[in-house]
Design a protein around this motif. Structure first.
Motif, PDB file in Angstrom:
ATOM      1  N   PRO A  27       0.795  -1.231   0.000  1.00  0.00           N
ATOM      2  CA  PRO A  27       0.000   0.000   0.000  1.00  0.00           C
ATOM      3  C   PRO A  27       0.827   1.281   0.000  1.00  0.00           C
ATOM      4  O   PRO A  27       0.342   2.331  -0.408  1.00  0.00           O
ATOM      5  N   SER A  28       2.074   1.222   0.436  1.00  0.00           N
ATOM      6  CA  SER A  28       2.897   2.430   0.477  1.00  0.00           C
ATOM      7  C   SER A  28       3.152   2.990  -0.923  1.00  0.00           C
ATOM      8  O   SER A  28       3.452   4.179  -1.073  1.00  0.00           O
ATOM      9  N   ALA A  29       3.028   2.128  -1.937  1.00  0.00           N
ATOM     10  CA  ALA A  29       3.253   2.560  -3.315  1.00  0.00           C
ATOM     11  C   ALA A  29       1.934   2.718  -4.077  1.00  0.00           C
ATOM     12  O   ALA A  29       1.929   2.806  -5.301  1.00  0.00           O
ATOM     13  N   GLU A  30       0.815   2.766  -3.330  1.00  0.00           N
ATOM     14  CA  GLU A  30      -0.497   2.789  -3.980  1.00  0.00           C
ATOM     15  C   GLU A  30      -0.637   3.959  -4.950  1.00  0.00           C
ATOM     16  O   GLU A  30      -1.127   3.798  -6.068  1.00  0.00           O
ATOM     17  N   GLU A  31      -0.208   5.142  -4.530  1.00  0.00           N
ATOM     18  CA  GLU A  31      -0.374   6.313  -5.386  1.00  0.00           C
ATOM     19  C   GLU A  31       0.466   6.196  -6.661  1.00  0.00           C
ATOM     20  O   GLU A  31      -0.001   6.530  -7.756  1.00  0.00           O
ATOM     21  N   GLU A  32       1.665   5.681  -6.527  1.00  0.00           N
ATOM     22  CA  GLU A  32       2.545   5.517  -7.682  1.00  0.00           C
ATOM     23  C   GLU A  32       2.012   4.448  -8.638  1.00  0.00           C
ATOM     24  O   GLU A  32       2.074   4.593  -9.861  1.00  0.00           O
ATOM     25  N   ILE A  33       1.482   3.371  -8.076  1.00  0.00           N
ATOM     26  CA  ILE A  33       0.915   2.305  -8.906  1.00  0.00           C
ATOM     27  C   ILE A  33      -0.351   2.803  -9.604  1.00  0.00           C
ATOM     28  O   ILE A  33      -0.608   2.486 -10.770  1.00  0.00           O
ATOM     29  N   ALA A  34      -1.154   3.596  -8.902  1.00  0.00           N
ATOM     30  CA  ALA A  34      -2.351   4.178  -9.520  1.00  0.00           C
ATOM     31  C   ALA A  34      -1.965   5.066 -10.702  1.00  0.00           C
ATOM     32  O   ALA A  34      -2.641   5.072 -11.739  1.00  0.00           O
ATOM     33  N   ALA A  35      -0.858   5.799 -10.574  1.00  0.00           N
ATOM     34  CA  ALA A  35      -0.382   6.637 -11.680  1.00  0.00           C
ATOM     35  C   ALA A  35       0.029   5.773 -12.868  1.00  0.00           C
ATOM     36  O   ALA A  35      -0.190   6.151 -14.030  1.00  0.00           O
ATOM     37  N   PHE A  36       0.632   4.617 -12.588  1.00  0.00           N
ATOM     38  CA  PHE A  36       0.981   3.646 -13.634  1.00  0.00           C
ATOM     39  C   PHE A  36      -0.280   3.249 -14.389  1.00  0.00           C
ATOM     40  O   PHE A  36      -0.321   3.300 -15.626  1.00  0.00           O
ATOM     41  N   VAL A  37      -1.307   2.859 -13.641  1.00  0.00           N
ATOM     42  CA  VAL A  37      -2.562   2.423 -14.266  1.00  0.00           C
ATOM     43  C   VAL A  37      -3.200   3.568 -15.062  1.00  0.00           C
ATOM     44  O   VAL A  37      -3.687   3.369 -16.182  1.00  0.00           O
ATOM     45  N   ASP A  38      -3.185   4.766 -14.500  1.00  0.00           N
ATOM     46  CA  ASP A  38      -3.744   5.922 -15.213  1.00  0.00           C
ATOM     47  C   ASP A  38      -3.031   6.167 -16.531  1.00  0.00           C
ATOM     48  O   ASP A  38      -3.655   6.510 -17.543  1.00  0.00           O
ATOM     49  N   SER A  39      -1.715   6.002 -16.524  1.00  0.00           N
ATOM     50  CA  SER A  39      -0.962   6.237 -17.757  1.00  0.00           C
ATOM     51  C   SER A  39      -1.345   5.224 -18.836  1.00  0.00           C
ATOM     52  O   SER A  39      -1.340   5.547 -20.023  1.00  0.00           O
ATOM     53  N   MET A  40      -1.676   4.016 -18.437  1.00  0.00           N
ATOM     54  CA  MET A  40      -2.120   3.007 -19.407  1.00  0.00           C
ATOM     55  C   MET A  40      -3.459   3.413 -20.012  1.00  0.00           C
ATOM     56  O   MET A  40      -3.681   3.293 -21.223  1.00  0.00           O
ATOM     57  N   GLY A  41      -4.356   3.917 -19.180  1.00  0.00           N
ATOM     58  CA  GLY A  41      -5.655   4.355 -19.693  1.00  0.00           C
ATOM     59  C   GLY A  41      -5.542   5.528 -20.631  1.00  0.00           C
ATOM     60  O   GLY A  41      -6.251   5.596 -21.650  1.00  0.00           O
ATOM     61  N   ARG A  42      -4.639   6.464 -20.302  1.00  0.00           N
ATOM     62  CA  ARG A  42      -4.485   7.646 -21.156  1.00  0.00           C
ATOM     63  C   ARG A  42      -3.960   7.286 -22.544  1.00  0.00           C
ATOM     64  O   ARG A  42      -4.176   8.038 -23.504  1.00  0.00           O
ATOM     65  N   LEU A  43      -3.278   6.147 -22.661  1.00  0.00           N
ATOM     66  CA  LEU A  43      -2.816   5.712 -23.982  1.00  0.00           C
ATOM     67  C   LEU A  43      -3.984   5.570 -24.960  1.00  0.00           C
ATOM     68  O   LEU A  43      -3.856   5.893 -26.147  1.00  0.00           O
ATOM     69  N   TYR A  44      -5.107   5.051 -24.464  1.00  0.00           N
ATOM     70  CA  TYR A  44      -6.278   4.861 -25.330  1.00  0.00           C
ATOM     71  C   TYR A  44      -6.783   6.198 -25.855  1.00  0.00           C
ATOM     72  O   TYR A  44      -7.087   6.337 -27.046  1.00  0.00           O
ATOM     73  N   SER A  45      -6.863   7.174 -24.986  1.00  0.00           N
ATOM     74  CA  SER A  45      -7.339   8.490 -25.401  1.00  0.00           C
ATOM     75  C   SER A  45      -6.326   9.172 -26.320  1.00  0.00           C
ATOM     76  O   SER A  45      -6.694   9.886 -27.256  1.00  0.00           O
ATOM     77  N   PHE A  46      -5.047   8.947 -26.051  1.00  0.00           N
ATOM     78  CA  PHE A  46      -3.998   9.537 -26.875  1.00  0.00           C
ATOM     79  C   PHE A  46      -4.070   8.993 -28.300  1.00  0.00           C
ATOM     80  O   PHE A  46      -4.064   9.764 -29.271  1.00  0.00           O
ATOM     81  N   ALA A  47      -4.149   7.676 -28.432  1.00  0.00           N
ATOM     82  CA  ALA A  47      -4.252   7.073 -29.760  1.00  0.00           C
ATOM     83  C   ALA A  47      -5.537   7.502 -30.470  1.00  0.00           C
ATOM     84  O   ALA A  47      -5.561   7.699 -31.691  1.00  0.00           O
TER      85      ALA A  47
END
Length: 271
Positions: A78-98
């Protein structure tokens, strides 16, 4: 799903995929002619055999990055939750970017109507096959690998988990090659995806890394002559460089997707 920030990022990612990939494609199917569709096959595609057995590799691209996120959560908690959430968000933004390209010009390729494998039936039934350039398969797996590597580097654990990084590297390469062997994409689609990744985050994906990835993409794949591999790799590097140079030559800050749209508009229009 137990971790609030990661759950929220995952739901945002799912929403972007439904809106900017599936939703946009089906909208285009129902509103035929509203968005132009270009045919983006290349003659060198014929040098790559159709290998239906690679469909399982091809369809692994979403689980590929989810497994990497799972590993990070297990390792750092859980200490890395915010960083991991940012990882997941970046994957989602790829769809919108493409989708910034897809909304202006869709693309397709010739693919065999192969129905001997249940997964191909699923592909033909669910995939309208209108989003070839840039290839989200390539974008997702390469970005996941590089994000994973950057995460470990920030935590100074890159050396400790070298084998895991290499595993993701090999997986990204295998999935990127599989799109060609199951005939879901053309060789035109790969450099377009690598170019899009450079535009998305050049700090994670440079031109040098794109060239290295292309060099190794088909090296371990049977069924292609050494001459054909060389020709395909040289073409991909040249195409990637062409996209990047066109963007850099612009006198004003351009829309990153303009080189791709210019290319798509030069190809035969099928709708």
């Amino acid at each position: 799903m137990k971790h609030k920030k990661i759950r929220q990022a995952g739901l945002r990612c799912l929403g972007r995929a439904l809106r900017d990939f599936f939703g946009l494609q089906y909208w285009a199917v129902l509103h035929r002619g509203k968005i132009p569709v270009s045919q983006v096959d290349h003659p060198l595609d014929q040098e790559i055999p159709f290998v239906p057995e690679k469909v399982n590799i091809y369809l692994d691209f979403v689980f590929f990055w989810i497994r990497s996120v799972g590993f990070l959560l297990d390792r750092y908690g859980p200490s890395a939750e915010e960083e991991i959430a940012a990882f997941v968000d970046s994957m989602g933004r790829l769809y919108s970017f493409a989708a910034e390209v897809y909304r202006h010009n869709l693309s397709t390729t010739q693919r065999p109507r192969y129905l001997k494998h249940p997964r191909f039936i699923l592909i033909h039934f669910l995939d309208p096959h209108l989003m070839c350039i840039p290839s989200l398969h390539v974008m997702v797996v390469v970005h996941a690998w590089k994000q994973f590597e950057a995460f470990l580097n920030r935590h100074e654990d890159q050396e400790l988990f070298t084998s895991h990084i290499q595993e993701l590297h090999q997986g990204a390469r295998a999935i990127s090659a599989s799109i060609l062997f199951v005939k879901q994409h053309s060789i035109n689609c790969v450099p377009a995806a690598l170019y899009a990744l450079t535009c998305y985050d050049e700090s994670l994906w440079s031109a040098e890394e794109a060239h290295d990835f292309i060099e190794e993409l088909l090296t371990e794949e049977p069924g292609i002559s050494p001459e054909a591999k060389e020709n395909i790799q040289q073409f991909m590097k040249k195409q990637y460089d062409s996209f990047l140079q066109e963007k850099r030559n612009s006198q004003v800050t351009p829309f990153w997707g303009k080189p791709l749209l210019d290319f798509l508009q030069s190809q035969p229009r099928v709708r």
